[in-house]
Scaffold this motif. Structure first.
Motif, mmCIF file in Angstrom:
data_model
loop_
_atom_site.group_PDB
_atom_site.id
_atom_site.type_symbol
_atom_site.label_atom_id
_atom_site.label_comp_id
_atom_site.label_asym_id
_atom_site.label_seq_id
_atom_site.Cartn_x
_atom_site.Cartn_y
_atom_site.Cartn_z
ATOM 1 N N ASN A 55 67.872 -25.197 -17.354
ATOM 2 C CA ASN A 55 68.512 -26.043 -18.366
ATOM 3 C C ASN A 55 69.214 -27.212 -17.671
ATOM 4 O O ASN A 55 70.083 -26.999 -16.824
ATOM 5 C CB ASN A 55 69.534 -25.236 -19.178
ATOM 6 N N ARG A 56 68.830 -28.407 -18.035
ATOM 7 C CA ARG A 56 69.437 -29.602 -17.455
ATOM 8 C C ARG A 56 70.419 -30.257 -18.416
ATOM 9 O O ARG A 56 70.797 -31.404 -18.242
ATOM 10 C CB ARG A 56 68.357 -30.591 -17.062
ATOM 11 N N SER A 57 70.857 -29.542 -19.403
ATOM 12 C CA SER A 57 71.828 -30.055 -20.369
ATOM 13 C C SER A 57 73.222 -29.989 -19.771
ATOM 14 O O SER A 57 73.510 -29.189 -18.879
ATOM 15 C CB SER A 57 71.768 -29.244 -21.666
ATOM 16 N N ALA A 58 74.103 -30.826 -20.288
ATOM 17 C CA ALA A 58 75.491 -30.866 -19.821
ATOM 18 C C ALA A 58 76.390 -29.913 -20.582
ATOM 19 O O ALA A 58 77.595 -29.861 -20.321
ATOM 20 C CB ALA A 58 76.038 -32.286 -19.937
ATOM 21 N N GLN A 59 75.826 -29.159 -21.510
ATOM 22 C CA GLN A 59 76.645 -28.206 -22.258
ATOM 23 C C GLN A 59 76.996 -26.993 -21.380
ATOM 24 O O GLN A 59 76.235 -26.604 -20.507
ATOM 25 C CB GLN A 59 75.900 -27.748 -23.512
ATOM 26 N N ASN A 60 78.175 -26.449 -21.670
ATOM 27 C CA ASN A 60 78.701 -25.373 -20.822
ATOM 28 C C ASN A 60 77.845 -24.115 -20.878
ATOM 29 O O ASN A 60 77.578 -23.479 -19.849
ATOM 30 C CB ASN A 60 80.135 -25.039 -21.238
ATOM 31 N N TRP A 61 77.398 -23.749 -22.058
ATOM 32 C CA TRP A 61 76.651 -22.490 -22.157
ATOM 33 C C TRP A 61 75.284 -22.604 -21.486
ATOM 34 O O TRP A 61 74.742 -21.610 -20.999
ATOM 35 C CB TRP A 61 76.524 -22.070 -23.619
ATOM 36 N N HIS A 62 74.724 -23.841 -21.428
ATOM 37 C CA HIS A 62 73.475 -24.046 -20.690
ATOM 38 C C HIS A 62 73.707 -23.905 -19.183
ATOM 39 O O HIS A 62 72.884 -23.316 -18.456
ATOM 40 C CB HIS A 62 72.901 -25.419 -20.999
ATOM 41 N N GLN A 63 74.827 -24.431 -18.711
ATOM 42 C CA GLN A 63 75.137 -24.313 -17.285
ATOM 43 C C GLN A 63 75.432 -22.855 -16.897
ATOM 44 O O GLN A 63 75.001 -22.385 -15.837
ATOM 45 C CB GLN A 63 76.336 -25.206 -16.954
ATOM 46 N N LEU A 64 76.142 -22.150 -17.787
ATOM 47 C CA LEU A 64 76.394 -20.729 -17.515
ATOM 48 C C LEU A 64 75.106 -19.916 -17.530
ATOM 49 O O LEU A 64 74.957 -18.947 -16.782
ATOM 50 C CB LEU A 64 77.385 -20.173 -18.535
ATOM 51 N N GLU A 65 74.167 -20.307 -18.374
ATOM 52 C CA GLU A 65 72.878 -19.612 -18.397
ATOM 53 C C GLU A 65 72.117 -19.827 -17.103
ATOM 54 O O GLU A 65 71.463 -18.899 -16.580
ATOM 55 C CB GLU A 65 72.068 -20.109 -19.587
ATOM 56 N N ASN A 66 72.200 -21.056 -16.535
ATOM 57 C CA ASN A 66 71.553 -21.316 -15.247
ATOM 58 C C ASN A 66 72.159 -20.454 -14.133
ATOM 59 O O ASN A 66 71.434 -19.898 -13.289
ATOM 60 C CB ASN A 66 71.677 -22.793 -14.883
#
Length: 282
Positions: A55-66
């Motif tokens: 996930n290259r999104s700047a949203q927090n839950w996307h970063q936590l998923e990475n």
């Protein structure tokens, strides 16, 4: 935890990650790895298709998923569970020391699996060396006594005294000489060399207690005390077997001659009623 963080190790990890991925982390190590994109690309370089979605999104839950996908990929890569970190340790800077330990362990695992990089970082894991022995070799090993159980090769009885002899304690510092003769028996152990039965009375005789100071003399040890009984004057005189035993009282049954008995029978005026004289027969 903050004091355990090593800036030198951080510089080595930065160089190693950038050389493997070809990406720039940036001046801030934590912010450059916070989104988990570079870490997921690192795992795909070490083990292809280990992280299938990035996930290259700047949203927090996307970063936590990475970050969660990266941690799962490290576990499947062969990392020990104690070497892993949690997503919040990096995302919220909760425990950057644990993040550094995990990345160093990942570099050591990659080196163990043969990854060639321009940076020598991480400790190579020890390789398992399994040995297969046949059944005869295993049975032979069961007869070998390990050194942890001790040994009796150097054991001897040198300097030991004979069994039953005394043990002499001496100290050269206190000028106590060692024993001269180990074959003698100490008086504490007793001896029967001088033992005899001289002066002992015969079994069953009395033991006379006397005191020479009080003037008490010895008695005859050869005579038998009356307390022990005697059978020298014993006979069967006066004993009857199977006959009646007559009981009489001398007050009422006097013993005398025949004349005295006849005279006593003639004079019965002063006798109480019912009193009779009995004639003694031979």
């Amino acid at each position: 935890l903050a004091q355990k963080y090593d800036p030198q190790k951080e510089a080595e990890l930065r160089t190693w990650i950038e050389s493997v991925t070809g990406k720039q982390i940036g001046p801030d190590f934590q912010k450059g790895l916070k989104d988990g994109v570079i870490l997921c690309e690192l795992m795909n370089k070490l083990q292809p298709n280990s992280v299938r979605k990035i996930n290259r999104s700047a949203q927090n839950w996307h970063q936590l998923e990475n970050l969660s996908n990266f941690i799962k990929a490290m576990a499947s890569y062969g990392m020990n569970p104690v070497d892993l970190f949690e997503a919040n340790d990096l995302f919220e800077s909760g425990n950057l020391t644990q993040v550094q330990v995990s990345l160093l362990a990942l570099a050591g695992m990659a080196k163990t699996k043969g990854l060639q990089s321009g940076v020598d970082i991480g400790v190579k894991y020890s390789e398992k060396q399994q040995r297969n022995f046949d059944e005869a070799k295993m049975k032979a090993g069961q007869c070998v006594i390990g050194l942890q159980m001790g040994t009796n090769k150097c054991a001897s009885q040198s300097g030991m005294t004979a069994y039953g002899t005394r043990r002499h304690l001496y100290d050269p510092k206190n000028q106590i000489l060692p024993p001269m003769d180990h074959s003698t028996i100490s008086l504490q152990m007793g001896t029967n060399k001088c033992a005899s039965q001289v002066g002992m009375t015969a079994p069953g005789t009395r033991r006379h207690i006397y005191d020479a100071k009080m003037g008490t003399e010895k008695c005859d040890n050869s005579s038998m005390s009356l307390q022990m009984g005697s059978n020298q004057g014993a006979n069967q005189s006066g004993q009857v077997f199977g006959l009646g035993r007559q009981i009489y009282d001398p007050k009422y049954c006097p013993q005398g001659s025949q004349g005295e008995v006849a005279n006593a029978a003639a004079d019965q005026s002063g006798d109480p009623p019912g009193y009779h004289y009995y004639r003694e027969e031979e």
